[in-house]
Design an enzyme around this catalytic site. Structure first.
Site, short mmCIF file in Angstrom:
data_model
loop_
_atom_site.label_atom_id
_atom_site.label_comp_id
_atom_site.label_asym_id
_atom_site.label_seq_id
_atom_site.Cartn_x
_atom_site.Cartn_y
_atom_site.Cartn_z
N HIS A 47 4.32 -9.29 0.75
CA HIS A 47 3.48 -9.55 1.92
C HIS A 47 2.56 -10.75 1.72
O HIS A 47 2.27 -11.46 2.68
CB HIS A 47 2.66 -8.31 2.29
N SER A 57 -4.19 -14.34 0.18
CA SER A 57 -4.77 -14.27 1.53
C SER A 57 -4.72 -12.83 2.03
O SER A 57 -5.60 -12.38 2.77
CB SER A 57 -4.02 -15.19 2.49
#
Length: 305
Positions: A47, A57
């Site tokens: 992911h 992030s």
């Protein structure tokens, strides 16, 4: 200069010589308390890295202008983020502001794979952390659980992961679970005809209604024989039409991917070799340079200068 080449093996050998050992020990301790953390670390890598860059992030919390990627529908069912902070705290104690959260994502996945019985992978380090989240564009990068194999292949291709490596990465579905929300469309109102009928009956017992409550955590295991071991059972299962997601079924039947599925089902060593290569490709996707990124003090927040 190729950014990938800025990553190096043992990047922290001078600045924080114990860094990789600390991460490994933390991963082992967490696994012994909560075995599912190891599965989370592997999912985190996917992911985080497929969306623009391996830059942590994913770990940013919603605060100020930042909207966390964890709030996206694509992140449904992801958990154990708080234990990343446990790992980061141990590193900060040893070497403040030295080891990036992006490297924690990469190395915890590497060590998690070992805890799950998978291959040991030599990984480069030196990633930097992003100063922003990519929630608004995330769905352009992460395939949905019901996307076609064509779309899945093109998403991986876009970050330099070839078909064979993509087939190997989906072997991560050999561990963990699928929430009923993501598979009931294959059971109700009628059972998907590509699904093995006996397996469909089992799945209906696990997911008894067409509208499961998202908070109820109703799920089915991906692999009933070795649910917590990364191995080639996944490929054996999907060849018997026991894949839980649409993409699992298509992987076994699409002419572009089926030959690799067969080969991985027949040969676990070949699967491990391709899985290791794929994890490396994923973990080295577009790392940020020193001026683009930073070393976060707390993985949940951008540094306040």
């Amino acid at each position: 200069m190729d950014i990938q080449s800025q990553l190096e093996v043992k990047y922290y050998s001078d600045s924080c010589p114990k860094a990789e050992e600390i991460i490994k020990q933390q991963v082992i301790q967490l696994y012994n308390k909560h075995g599912n953390t190891a599965v989370s670390w592997v999912r985190n890598l996917f992911h985080d890295c497929i969306v623009k860059s391996c830059d942590a992030s994913l770990l940013l919390a919603t605060v100020g202008d930042v909207v966390s990627e964890q709030t996206s529908e694509r992140s449904f069912g992801m958990r154990n983020f708080k234990y990343i902070n446990t790992i980061k705290t141990a590193l900060e104690k040893e070497c403040p502001l030295t080891v990036s959260c992006a490297d924690i994502v990469a190395l915890s996945a590497r060590d998690g794979i070992v805890m799950l019985g998978g291959p040991r992978i030599e990984m480069k380090t030196g990633r930097k952390d992003s100063k922003e989240s990519y929630t608004t564009v995330l769905e352009n990068f992460i395939p949905n659980h019901n996307d076609s194999i064509s779309l899945v292949l093109s998403r991986f291709q876009a970050i330099g992961i070839d078909t064979q490596a993509t087939v190997a990465l989906l072997g991560a579905h050999s561990v963990g679970r699928v929430h009923c929300m993501n598979l009931v469309h294959r059971l109700y109102p009628t059972v998907d005809e590509t699904l093995d009928p006996a397996h469909a009956e089992y799945l209906k017992r696990r997911c008894p209604t067409p509208n499961p409550d998202p908070k109820a955590v109703l799920y089915a295991r991906n692999d009933l024989k070795t649910p917590m071991i990364i191995d080639n059972n996944y490929y054996k299962n999907i060849l018997q039409h026991k894949g839980l997601l649409t993409v699992d079924e298509e992987l076994a039947t699409d002419p572009r991917t089926a030959p690799y599925v067969q080969k991985m089902a027949d040969d676990n060593e070949y699967f491990y070799q391709q899985f290791s290569r794929a994890i490396l490709l994923l973990s080295e996707n577009n790392p940020l340079t020193a001026d683009q990124g930073e070393i976060r003090k707390d993985c949940r927040f951008v540094n306040v200068n």
